[in-house]
Write a protein that holds these residues in place. Sequence first.
Motif, PDB file in Angstrom:
ATOM      1  N   GLN A  70     -68.080 -47.579 -13.923  1.00  0.00           N
ATOM      2  CA  GLN A  70     -67.908 -48.636 -13.289  1.00  0.00           C
ATOM      3  C   GLN A  70     -67.436 -49.167 -11.898  1.00  0.00           C
ATOM      4  N   VAL A  71     -67.529 -47.590 -11.459  1.00  0.00           N
ATOM      5  CA  VAL A  71     -67.521 -47.343  -9.971  1.00  0.00           C
ATOM      6  C   VAL A  71     -68.637 -47.026  -9.382  1.00  0.00           C
ATOM      7  N   ALA A  72     -69.261 -46.029  -9.765  1.00  0.00           N
ATOM      8  CA  ALA A  72     -71.621 -46.565  -9.818  1.00  0.00           C
ATOM      9  C   ALA A  72     -72.175 -47.261  -9.431  1.00  0.00           C
ATOM     10  N   ALA A  73     -70.977 -48.349 -10.669  1.00  0.00           N
ATOM     11  CA  ALA A  73     -71.657 -49.798 -10.709  1.00  0.00           C
ATOM     12  C   ALA A  73     -72.129 -50.163  -9.554  1.00  0.00           C
ATOM     13  N   GLU A  74     -71.255 -50.492  -9.072  1.00  0.00           N
ATOM     14  CA  GLU A  74     -71.034 -50.893  -7.198  1.00  0.00           C
ATOM     15  C   GLU A  74     -71.470 -49.811  -6.546  1.00  0.00           C
ATOM     16  N   ALA A  75     -71.326 -48.633  -6.275  1.00  0.00           N
ATOM     17  CA  ALA A  75     -71.654 -47.941  -4.963  1.00  0.00           C
ATOM     18  C   ALA A  75     -72.697 -47.112  -5.256  1.00  0.00           C
ATOM     19  N   GLU A  76     -73.373 -46.970  -6.061  1.00  0.00           N
ATOM     20  CA  GLU A  76     -74.971 -46.048  -6.052  1.00  0.00           C
ATOM     21  C   GLU A  76     -75.909 -46.464  -6.116  1.00  0.00           C
ATOM     22  N   VAL A  77     -76.273 -48.123  -5.828  1.00  0.00           N
ATOM     23  CA  VAL A  77     -76.885 -48.733  -5.201  1.00  0.00           C
ATOM     24  C   VAL A  77     -76.872 -48.207  -3.464  1.00  0.00           C
ATOM     25  N   LEU A  78     -76.143 -47.765  -3.122  1.00  0.00           N
ATOM     26  CA  LEU A  78     -75.408 -47.606  -1.657  1.00  0.00           C
ATOM     27  C   LEU A  78     -76.166 -46.151  -1.709  1.00  0.00           C
ATOM     28  N   THR A  79     -75.993 -45.737  -1.996  1.00  0.00           N
ATOM     29  CA  THR A  79     -75.869 -43.915  -1.633  1.00  0.00           C
ATOM     30  C   THR A  79     -77.245 -43.499  -0.742  1.00  0.00           C
ATOM     31  N   SER A  80     -78.289 -44.009  -1.268  1.00  0.00           N
ATOM     32  CA  SER A  80     -80.084 -43.400  -0.526  1.00  0.00           C
ATOM     33  C   SER A  80     -80.030 -43.183   0.521  1.00  0.00           C
ATOM     34  N   ASP A  81     -80.836 -42.323   1.109  1.00  0.00           N
ATOM     35  CA  ASP A  81     -81.076 -41.726   2.336  1.00  0.00           C
ATOM     36  C   ASP A  81     -81.296 -43.041   3.460  1.00  0.00           C
ATOM     37  N   GLY A  82     -80.649 -43.022   4.350  1.00  0.00           N
ATOM     38  CA  GLY A  82     -81.069 -44.326   5.928  1.00  0.00           C
ATOM     39  C   GLY A  82     -80.131 -45.380   5.754  1.00  0.00           C
ATOM     40  N   HIS A  83     -79.560 -45.326   4.218  1.00  0.00           N
ATOM     41  CA  HIS A  83     -77.875 -46.964   4.454  1.00  0.00           C
ATOM     42  C   HIS A  83     -76.749 -46.849   4.915  1.00  0.00           C
ATOM     43  N   ALA A  84     -76.394 -47.891   5.918  1.00  0.00           N
ATOM     44  CA  ALA A  84     -75.491 -47.906   6.991  1.00  0.00           C
ATOM     45  C   ALA A  84     -74.072 -46.940   5.764  1.00  0.00           C
ATOM     46  N   LEU A  85     -73.925 -47.320   4.982  1.00  0.00           N
ATOM     47  CA  LEU A  85     -72.893 -47.177   4.317  1.00  0.00           C
ATOM     48  C   LEU A  85     -72.877 -45.774   2.813  1.00  0.00           C
ATOM     49  N   ARG A  86     -74.201 -45.240   3.082  1.00  0.00           N
ATOM     50  CA  ARG A  86     -74.211 -44.198   2.579  1.00  0.00           C
ATOM     51  C   ARG A  86     -72.965 -42.655   2.069  1.00  0.00           C
ATOM     52  N   PHE A  87     -72.261 -42.774   3.109  1.00  0.00           N
ATOM     53  CA  PHE A  87     -71.484 -41.684   3.177  1.00  0.00           C
ATOM     54  C   PHE A  87     -69.948 -42.320   2.244  1.00  0.00           C
ATOM     55  N   SER A  88     -69.866 -43.635   2.562  1.00  0.00           N
ATOM     56  CA  SER A  88     -68.284 -43.654   2.421  1.00  0.00           C
ATOM     57  C   SER A  88     -68.538 -43.808   0.779  1.00  0.00           C
ATOM     58  N   ALA A  89     -69.903 -44.567   0.390  1.00  0.00           N
ATOM     59  CA  ALA A  89     -70.216 -44.640  -0.560  1.00  0.00           C
ATOM     60  C   ALA A  89     -70.150 -43.507  -1.741  1.00  0.00           C
ATOM     61  N   ARG A  90     -71.074 -42.256  -1.550  1.00  0.00           N
ATOM     62  CA  ARG A  90     -71.085 -40.871  -1.711  1.00  0.00           C
ATOM     63  C   ARG A  90     -69.760 -41.027  -1.764  1.00  0.00           C
ATOM     64  N   GLU A  91     -68.585 -40.357  -1.044  1.00  0.00           N
ATOM     65  CA  GLU A  91     -67.187 -40.551  -1.425  1.00  0.00           C
ATOM     66  C   GLU A  91     -66.584 -41.025  -2.332  1.00  0.00           C
ATOM     67  N   ALA A  92     -66.734 -42.094  -2.165  1.00  0.00           N
ATOM     68  CA  ALA A  92     -65.613 -43.265  -3.830  1.00  0.00           C
ATOM     69  C   ALA A  92     -66.526 -42.625  -4.699  1.00  0.00           C
ATOM     70  N   LEU A  93     -68.177 -42.297  -5.120  1.00  0.00           N
ATOM     71  CA  LEU A  93     -68.373 -41.629  -6.051  1.00  0.00           C
ATOM     72  C   LEU A  93     -67.823 -40.469  -6.248  1.00  0.00           C
ATOM     73  N   GLY A  94     -67.720 -39.487  -5.929  1.00  0.00           N
ATOM     74  CA  GLY A  94     -67.235 -38.197  -6.053  1.00  0.00           C
ATOM     75  C   GLY A  94     -65.590 -38.485  -6.277  1.00  0.00           C
ATOM     76  N   LEU A  95     -65.081 -39.668  -5.180  1.00  0.00           N
ATOM     77  CA  LEU A  95     -63.222 -39.414  -5.686  1.00  0.00           C
ATOM     78  C   LEU A  95     -63.637 -39.446  -7.649  1.00  0.00           C
ATOM     79  N   ALA A  96     -64.118 -40.929  -7.982  1.00  0.00           N
ATOM     80  CA  ALA A  96     -64.076 -41.109  -8.921  1.00  0.00           C
ATOM     81  C   ALA A  96     -64.319 -40.288 -10.186  1.00  0.00           C
ATOM     82  N   ALA A  97     -66.015 -39.017 -10.087  1.00  0.00           N
ATOM     83  CA  ALA A  97     -66.512 -37.710 -10.660  1.00  0.00           C
ATOM     84  C   ALA A  97     -64.670 -37.548 -10.630  1.00  0.00           C
TER      85      ALA A  97
END
Length: 223
Positions: free
Chosen positions: A152-179
């Motif tokens: 459910q977290v990935a459904a929101e955040a994973e699309v934001l993790t691609s290289d070059g995306h302005a929010l990629r690091f925060s999105a990766r953090e959210a996914l790291g926390l969820a995992a």
Amino acid sequence: MANNDDTFIREVNDELRSEQMNKAWKRFGRIFIGAAVLLVVGVAGHRGYEYWHSNNASASGDRFIAALALAGENKTDEALAAFAEIEKDGTGSYPVLAKLRTAALQAEKGGKPAAIASFQAISKDNAVPALVRDVAKLRAAFLLVDTASYDQVAAEAEVLTSDGHALRFSAREALGLAAYKADNMKQSKDWFTQITNAADAPRNVAQRAQIMLDNIAASGKAP
């Protein structure tokens, strides 16, 4: 004699042009005048709209600042009411900003499900600028970490993790926390390592990622 002939021809041509202009004016004069009036009215209307829009945007900005002040004074209900009014009749970007702030206040007030729903609604609204939609997706993802599954977290955040995306690091953090919460330490380590290995990661995000990597190492659950 030639000069006289030339003069006579020019005078005849002038008369013809004058007669043609008179006929054209009699036939199309009202159209020319109407077009000129429309042009003037159009320019005046555009200027008027710019003035109206500028004044209304300024007024909406003042109202938004006042609502923020209410939120800062912990007058949450009053702030929510003020933001709701801006959402209804504000101009410029202020209705969207009011929606974001309303969702944030809902979360602060303890209404996480309502806040998540609000952020998700913003993220799906194509009338909202893309970056604002992405911010709303990220906010929803962080709120979901505590109560939802990794998917459910990935459904929101994973699309934001691609290289070059302005929010990629925060999105990766959210996914790291969820995992991490799901006890999938290998996946959590992968996300946090992507942050710490990036030279351009914001310092505060990189520091939090390193703390999480230290916790994962201490757990002994990830190679």
